[in-house]
Design a protein around this motif. Structure first.
Motif, PDB file in Angstrom:
ATOM      1  N   TYR A   1      34.775  29.043  32.509  1.00 45.39           N
ATOM      2  CA  TYR A   1      35.287  28.746  33.841  1.00 45.39           C
ATOM      3  C   TYR A   1      34.318  27.950  34.721  1.00 45.39           C
ATOM      4  CZ  TYR A   1      38.068  32.614  32.092  1.00 45.39           C
ATOM      5  OH  TYR A   1      38.833  33.419  31.296  1.00 45.39           O
ATOM      6  N   LEU A   2      33.156  27.582  34.180  1.00 45.33           N
ATOM      7  CA  LEU A   2      32.164  26.911  35.014  1.00 45.33           C
ATOM      8  C   LEU A   2      32.647  25.564  35.553  1.00 45.33           C
ATOM      9  CD1 LEU A   2      28.830  27.680  33.115  1.00 45.33           C
ATOM     10  CD2 LEU A   2      29.667  28.679  35.249  1.00 45.33           C
ATOM     11  N   CYS A   3      33.561  24.918  34.851  1.00 46.89           N
ATOM     12  CA  CYS A   3      34.079  23.638  35.311  1.00 46.89           C
ATOM     13  C   CYS A   3      35.269  23.788  36.252  1.00 46.89           C
ATOM     14  CB  CYS A   3      34.462  22.753  34.126  1.00 46.89           C
ATOM     15  SG  CYS A   3      35.753  23.462  33.085  1.00 46.89           S
ATOM     16  N   GLU A   4      35.778  25.001  36.395  1.00 48.11           N
ATOM     17  CA  GLU A   4      36.890  25.242  37.318  1.00 48.11           C
ATOM     18  C   GLU A   4      36.374  25.193  38.760  1.00 48.11           C
ATOM     19  OE1 GLU A   4      40.047  25.690  36.746  1.00 48.11           O
ATOM     20  OE2 GLU A   4      40.165  26.090  34.594  1.00 48.11           O
ATOM     21  N   THR A   5      37.168  24.630  39.672  1.00 43.54           N
ATOM     22  CA  THR A   5      36.709  24.466  41.059  1.00 43.54           C
ATOM     23  C   THR A   5      36.494  25.809  41.750  1.00 43.54           C
ATOM     24  OG1 THR A   5      39.009  24.225  41.814  1.00 43.54           O
ATOM     25  CG2 THR A   5      37.777  22.206  41.325  1.00 43.54           C
ATOM     26  N   PHE A   6      37.215  26.863  41.340  1.00 41.17           N
ATOM     27  CA  PHE A   6      37.002  28.164  41.981  1.00 41.17           C
ATOM     28  C   PHE A   6      35.618  28.723  41.630  1.00 41.17           C
ATOM     29  CE2 PHE A   6      39.134  29.545  38.002  1.00 41.17           C
ATOM     30  CZ  PHE A   6      38.221  30.468  37.538  1.00 41.17           C
ATOM     31  N   ALA A   7      34.986  28.159  40.600  1.00 41.03           N
ATOM     32  CA  ALA A   7      33.617  28.529  40.251  1.00 41.03           C
ATOM     33  C   ALA A   7      32.624  27.505  40.776  1.00 41.03           C
ATOM     34  CB  ALA A   7      33.473  28.670  38.737  1.00 41.03           C
ATOM     35  N   SER A   8      32.881  26.224  40.506  1.00 37.97           N
ATOM     36  CA  SER A   8      31.919  25.174  40.893  1.00 37.97           C
ATOM     37  C   SER A   8      31.824  25.007  42.401  1.00 37.97           C
ATOM     38  CB  SER A   8      32.312  23.841  40.250  1.00 37.97           C
ATOM     39  OG  SER A   8      33.611  23.425  40.674  1.00 37.97           O
ATOM     40  N   ASN A   9      32.869  25.341  43.147  1.00 39.17           N
ATOM     41  CA  ASN A   9      32.856  25.187  44.600  1.00 39.17           C
ATOM     42  C   ASN A   9      32.442  26.454  45.345  1.00 39.17           C
ATOM     43  OD1 ASN A   9      33.647  22.536  44.412  1.00 39.17           O
ATOM     44  ND2 ASN A   9      35.808  22.920  44.808  1.00 39.17           N
ATOM     45  N   LEU A  10      32.079  27.494  44.594  1.00 35.46           N
ATOM     46  CA  LEU A  10      31.602  28.707  45.245  1.00 35.46           C
ATOM     47  C   LEU A  10      30.183  28.440  45.761  1.00 35.46           C
ATOM     48  CD1 LEU A  10      32.432  31.680  45.807  1.00 35.46           C
ATOM     49  CD2 LEU A  10      31.086  32.301  43.793  1.00 35.46           C
ATOM     50  N   PRO A  11      29.951  28.515  47.082  1.00 32.65           N
ATOM     51  CA  PRO A  11      28.641  28.140  47.635  1.00 32.65           C
ATOM     52  C   PRO A  11      27.525  29.084  47.186  1.00 32.65           C
ATOM     53  CG  PRO A  11      30.027  29.121  49.331  1.00 32.65           C
ATOM     54  CD  PRO A  11      30.897  28.941  48.127  1.00 32.65           C
ATOM     55  N   GLN A  12      26.301  28.568  47.188  1.00 39.97           N
ATOM     56  CA  GLN A  12      25.142  29.337  46.758  1.00 39.97           C
ATOM     57  C   GLN A  12      24.980  30.616  47.577  1.00 39.97           C
ATOM     58  OE1 GLN A  12      21.865  30.248  44.368  1.00 39.97           O
ATOM     59  NE2 GLN A  12      23.378  28.626  44.113  1.00 39.97           N
ATOM     60  N   GLN A  13      25.325  30.556  48.870  1.00 39.01           N
ATOM     61  CA  GLN A  13      25.221  31.739  49.722  1.00 39.01           C
ATOM     62  C   GLN A  13      26.081  32.880  49.181  1.00 39.01           C
ATOM     63  OE1 GLN A  13      26.295  31.024  53.801  1.00 39.01           O
ATOM     64  NE2 GLN A  13      25.881  33.112  54.445  1.00 39.01           N
ATOM     65  N   SER A  14      27.295  32.564  48.740  1.00 38.06           N
ATOM     66  CA  SER A  14      28.175  33.578  48.158  1.00 38.06           C
ATOM     67  C   SER A  14      27.674  34.004  46.782  1.00 38.06           C
ATOM     68  CB  SER A  14      29.600  33.043  48.042  1.00 38.06           C
ATOM     69  OG  SER A  14      30.157  32.779  49.317  1.00 38.06           O
ATOM     70  N   GLN A  15      27.162  33.047  46.012  1.00 35.86           N
ATOM     71  CA  GLN A  15      26.657  33.364  44.681  1.00 35.86           C
ATOM     72  C   GLN A  15      25.495  34.348  44.751  1.00 35.86           C
ATOM     73  OE1 GLN A  15      26.139  30.203  41.775  1.00 35.86           O
ATOM     74  NE2 GLN A  15      27.433  28.820  42.966  1.00 35.86           N
ATOM     75  N   LYS A  16      24.661  34.245  45.798  1.00 33.77           N
ATOM     76  CA  LYS A  16      23.525  35.151  45.925  1.00 33.77           C
ATOM     77  C   LYS A  16      23.958  36.590  46.182  1.00 33.77           C
ATOM     78  CE  LYS A  16      19.783  32.059  47.305  1.00 33.77           C
ATOM     79  NZ  LYS A  16      18.741  31.759  48.311  1.00 33.77           N
ATOM     80  N   LEU A  17      25.137  36.771  46.747  1.00 35.89           N
ATOM     81  CA  LEU A  17      25.631  38.113  47.034  1.00 35.89           C
ATOM     82  C   LEU A  17      26.146  38.817  45.791  1.00 35.89           C
ATOM     83  CD1 LEU A  17      27.606  37.501  50.359  1.00 35.89           C
ATOM     84  CD2 LEU A  17      25.267  38.349  50.101  1.00 35.89           C
ATOM     85  N   ILE A  18      26.650  38.034  44.815  1.00 39.53           N
ATOM     86  CA  ILE A  18      27.314  38.648  43.661  1.00 39.53           C
ATOM     87  C   ILE A  18      26.887  38.027  42.335  1.00 39.53           C
ATOM     88  CG2 ILE A  18      29.354  39.413  44.940  1.00 39.53           C
ATOM     89  CD1 ILE A  18      30.786  36.883  44.061  1.00 39.53           C
TER      90      ILE A  18
END
Length: 219
Positions: free
Chosen positions: A186-203
């Protein structure tokens, strides 16, 4: 070295904690990291890093200002993930607990980042038991309010809150079964690639550190 915070940690006792406290109504109990309580119990000392109206004693959990073997029981609810040194905190809790005294401790495993004011460590059941190595473990289990559904719901809500509207709509329409493939699918899916780093740091699944040792270095 207490860090000021505007975050408010508050909450009552569930049935398990109520029963634990009631069973020791004639003993002295330390609530280590009590948060902001809306009630007072005459045999419970509310210890906190924040001067809430309900705080009895102000201080850090790594250096408890109490004599050895003081308390008949210690409660620590969702605190150990926020302390700089959980091993020191656990050692202090054991120190102030009377021989034969009881500990009730809860700590998160799969819960996302939440700072009060900081969030350092999550832990497995084995990690939690290891912190209190030397105590006789009566049980270590997942409580109802710690059911995995809460972890799943928290993760998905944080993910959704970070997505732009178009990607959010797409993500919400994905079935659970569609997400059971390996993550790299799913890394190429926009729901993954467009998830901002700020949100990624939370989860995020992993945190990646690069650092340099300064000159001079003090051990």
């Amino acid at each position: 070295s207490i860090t000021d915070t505007d975050n408010v940690s508050s909450g009552g006792y569930d049935n398990v904690i109520d029963q634990f406290v009631h069973a020791l109504k004639d003993g002295l109990i330390l609530d280590c990291g009590a948060g902001n309580k809306s009630f007072f119990l005459p045999n419970v000392i509310n210890y906190e890093i924040v001067a809430y109206p309900s705080t009895d004693v102000l201080g850090v959990c790594e250096k408890l200002p109490f004599k050895n073997d003081t308390f008949d029981a210690v409660i620590s609810i969702a605190v150990l993930e926020h302390v700089v040194d959980p091993f020191k905190c656990a050692s202090e809790i054991v120190r102030v607990l009377k021989p034969g005294g009881r500990l009730l401790c809860q700590a998160p495993f799969m819960i996302p980042y939440h700072g009060y004011p900081h969030h350092y460590y999550n832990m497995t059941d084995e990690g939690l038991i290891n912190l209190f190595n030397g105590l006789i473990v009566e049980s270590c289990s997942v409580p109802l309010h710690g059911h995995p559904i809460f972890a799943l719901s928290s993760l998905l809500n944080i993910w959704c809150s970070g997505l732009p509207p178009k990607d959010l709509a797409h993500f919400k329409n994905i079935r659970v079964g569609d997400l059971l493939n390996p993550g790299e699918t799913y890394l190429c899916e926009t729901f993954a690639s467009n998830l901002p780093q700020q949100s990624q740091k939370l989860i995020g699944a992993i945190n990646f550190l690069i650092a340099t040792k300064p000159f001079p270095y003090s051990h």
